[in-house]
Write an enzyme that holds these catalytic residues in place. Structure first.
Site, PDB file in Angstrom:
ATOM      1  N   THR A  15      16.242 -27.689  -3.938  1.00  0.00           N
ATOM      2  CA  THR A  15      15.386 -26.855  -4.780  1.00  0.00           C
ATOM      3  C   THR A  15      13.934 -27.338  -4.735  1.00  0.00           C
ATOM      4  O   THR A  15      13.649 -28.476  -4.373  1.00  0.00           O
ATOM      5  CB  THR A  15      15.883 -26.843  -6.236  1.00  0.00           C
ATOM      6  OG1 THR A  15      15.825 -28.166  -6.772  1.00  0.00           O
ATOM      7  CG2 THR A  15      17.305 -26.318  -6.324  1.00  0.00           C
ATOM      8  N   ASP A  16      13.045 -26.433  -5.120  1.00  0.00           N
ATOM      9  CA  ASP A  16      11.620 -26.767  -5.134  1.00  0.00           C
ATOM     10  C   ASP A  16      11.145 -26.990  -6.571  1.00  0.00           C
ATOM     11  O   ASP A  16      11.952 -27.007  -7.507  1.00  0.00           O
ATOM     12  CB  ASP A  16      10.802 -25.686  -4.426  1.00  0.00           C
ATOM     13  CG  ASP A  16      10.921 -24.316  -5.085  1.00  0.00           C
ATOM     14  OD1 ASP A  16      11.357 -24.218  -6.261  1.00  0.00           O
ATOM     15  OD2 ASP A  16      10.572 -23.325  -4.427  1.00  0.00           O
ATOM     16  N   GLN A  17       9.853 -27.117  -6.756  1.00  0.00           N
ATOM     17  CA  GLN A  17       9.280 -27.392  -8.072  1.00  0.00           C
ATOM     18  C   GLN A  17       9.552 -26.256  -9.056  1.00  0.00           C
ATOM     19  O   GLN A  17       9.564 -26.470 -10.261  1.00  0.00           O
ATOM     20  CB  GLN A  17       7.778 -27.630  -7.940  1.00  0.00           C
ATOM     21  CG  GLN A  17       7.150 -28.213  -9.186  1.00  0.00           C
ATOM     22  CD  GLN A  17       5.706 -28.611  -8.951  1.00  0.00           C
ATOM     23  OE1 GLN A  17       5.132 -28.322  -7.916  1.00  0.00           O
ATOM     24  NE2 GLN A  17       5.133 -29.280  -9.922  1.00  0.00           N
TER      25      GLN A  17
END
Length: 138
Positions: A15-17
């Protein structure tokens, strides 16, 4: 038409930010789906590579529909979209845990010699793969 399915649990590292799966991870999942598809046909890329043949991606298309998040279960569906004895195009659909479409895509591949990257005829060098691909695309 043969369709392979593979479930993948979304890991935190994917996942990203924003808390959603980073876009490039879908490409990895497509590779996992493609490998599963080939395995269900009774083959392994590693066997082809032992013959000094590689299968690079020559084209890629992906459309994102709905985000996946950490902890979700993604289902990757893979099939042969097109095959002509030289090139193979795999189709993909990636679904959320709720069965909603998260992404669609296609990758095109050609088999090449490791030393020269010159294309080969799959039907000539790997007739068993060729026959399996012909059956699977129907």
């Amino acid at each position: 038409m043969k369709i392979a399915e593979k479930q993948i649990e979304v890991r935190y590292a994917e996942t990203d930010q924003m808390g959603v799966v980073y876009h490039a991870n879908y490409l990895i999942w497509m590779e996992i789906g493609r490998t599963e598809f080939i395995k269900q046909l009774g083959f392994h890329y590693a066997d082809m590579e032992k013959e000094d043949i590689l299968s690079p991606v020559t084209d890629l298309q992906i459309s994102y529909k709905k985000p996946l998040r950490y902890g979700d279960m993604a289902t990757v569906r893979t099939w042969i979209d097109a095959y002509d004895g030289i090139r193979v195009t795999y189709g993909y659909e990636i679904f959320t845990s709720d069965g909603e479409l998260a992404a669609t895509g296609k990758t095109q591949h050609v088999c090449v010699r490791r030393d020269s990257f010159r294309p080969i005829l799959i039907r000539k060098y790997f007739p068993d793969w060729h026959e399996a691909y012909e059956r699977a695309k129907k």
